[in-house]
Design an enzyme around this catalytic site. Structure first.
Site, short mmCIF file in Angstrom:
data_model
loop_
_atom_site.label_atom_id
_atom_site.label_comp_id
_atom_site.label_asym_id
_atom_site.label_seq_id
_atom_site.Cartn_x
_atom_site.Cartn_y
_atom_site.Cartn_z
CG LEU A 181 49.45 -4.42 -4.32
CD1 LEU A 181 48.57 -5.47 -5.08
CD2 LEU A 181 49.15 -3.16 -5.01
NE ARG A 182 51.11 -7.57 4.31
CZ ARG A 182 52.28 -8.61 4.28
NH1 ARG A 182 53.34 -7.57 4.07
NH2 ARG A 182 52.40 -9.52 4.47
N GLY A 183 49.95 -1.39 1.89
CA GLY A 183 49.51 0.04 2.02
C GLY A 183 48.28 0.37 1.40
#
Length: 352
Positions: free
Chosen positions: A288-290
């Site tokens: 979920l970093r993006g």
């Protein structure tokens, strides 16, 4: 007297507003300064394209910060997340520490640095004989509230890159030696640069950088001549050159300060957040970093433009920077130039 003059003397730095082209790199650096929680920027490009010059220029552009005087960690006088333990104890006792203004720390991490040099060391002998936690700060302590720059980051040992990225993400550095533990703030903007011809970072490490800017050698002969002339003029008379750009530097400085103040009140609508996550999902981005970084960067760009509501245009300006390095599943693939990200972005946001 000479020693005093040497301490106050600083070499002139090429002005940030005088740098021609390389808009992608300049935008990524400015957004990371506005919101350090974006997670740093990785700049990959050809040799001699002004990577180091631009990074030093952004550090020189930024306003001075107030720190606790003679403190090893550039502690903030009121923010507990940016304070060393000694300053915390003073504040808890109701004392007001003495402060001073300093330039934003710009720390270079050399390729040959050891883990002790990066993280700091504990003097075990002093701890055992005197019962004092004697800590020798490393580069992470000096970089607190500043910029940590790693040139040729793709040639740095992987475990050191891991340490840097962990500290940049958490804002803290913990040193453990012989049962003694010391923890100190290490909140900085991590900037890495490198030449892809010399090797890539592992995808797992690449993913940890908030943004990835790609720069290429300028092909336009007229623009090349302009860049050469400006650099030559600066080398001949740096102080005169700096004076010519002082008003532009001050205007950008004030714009960045205003953006930092406005950022907490910037809003990104729920529908837009859903669509950002839809883009990430369609691109098959791991984790979920993006999503998180794109949300942060869009808000930072809106603040930079002086607006309280982020728009589709703000997202379009940052989404390639935030996602292009997260697409690779095969280490042998090259990093997407941005075409794939923009194609999916236009489909999801229904832009023709």
């Amino acid at each position: 007297m000479i020693a005093k003059d040497l301490q106050t003397f600083t070499s002139p730095v090429f002005p940030f507003t005088a740098i021609v082209g390389q808009e992608e790199m300049k935008l990524a650096l400015q957004l990371n300064v506005i919101d350090p929680k974006i997670g740093g920027v990785m700049i990959m490009g050809d040799r001699g394209t002004g990577k180091s010059t631009t990074i030093r220029a952004i550090a020189d552009l930024l306003p001075e910060i107030e720190v606790v005087k003679d403190d090893l960690f550039n502690s903030h006088k009121t923010d507990f997340d940016l304070m060393g333990n000694e300053v915390k104890e003073l504040v808890k006792k109701g004392q007001t520490p003495e402060t001073e203004l300093i330039k934003i720390p710009m720390i270079d991490l050399p390729l040959g640095a050891t883990e002790d040099r990066v993280c700091g060391t504990i003097d075990i002998e002093k701890a055992l004989t005197d019962g004092i936690k004697a800590f020798e700060p490393g580069l992470l302590a000096k970089a607190n509230r500043g910029i940590l720059y790693v040139d040729e980051v793709n040639l740095l040992d992987d475990h050191l890159v891991d340490i840097l990225l962990d500290s940049a993400a958490s804002g803290w550095n913990t040193v453990e030696r012989e049962g003694i533990s010391i923890r100190h703030p290490a909140r900085f903007v991590l900037v890495g640069s490198g030449n892809p011809e010399e090797g890539e970072l592992r995808p797992q490490l690449m993913d940890r950088f908030g943004m990835h800017a790609e720069i290429r050698t300028v092909k336009d002969p007229i623009l090349r001549v302009k860049i050469v002339e400006e650099r030559t003029s600066f080398d001949k008379a740096p102080m005169e050159w700096l004076n010519n750009y002082e008003s532009q530097q001050q205007a950008l400085r004030e714009q960045i300060i205003s953006a930092q103040k406005l950022l907490p009140s910037v809003n990104l609508e729920y529908d837009l957040r859903i669509k950002i996550s839809q883009v990430c999902s369609q691109l098959d981005v791991d984790g979920l970093r993006g999503d998180i970084v794109t949300n942060r960067a869009a808000k930072a760009y809106a603040a930079y433009e002086g607006r309280e509501n982020a728009t589709i245009n703000d997202i379009s300006k940052v989404i390639t920077l935030c996602l292009r390095h997260r697409l690779r599943k095969d280490p042998l693939e090259s990093i997407d130039s941005g075409a794939k990200v923009l194609k999916v972005f236009k489909e999801v946001f229904e832009i023709e």
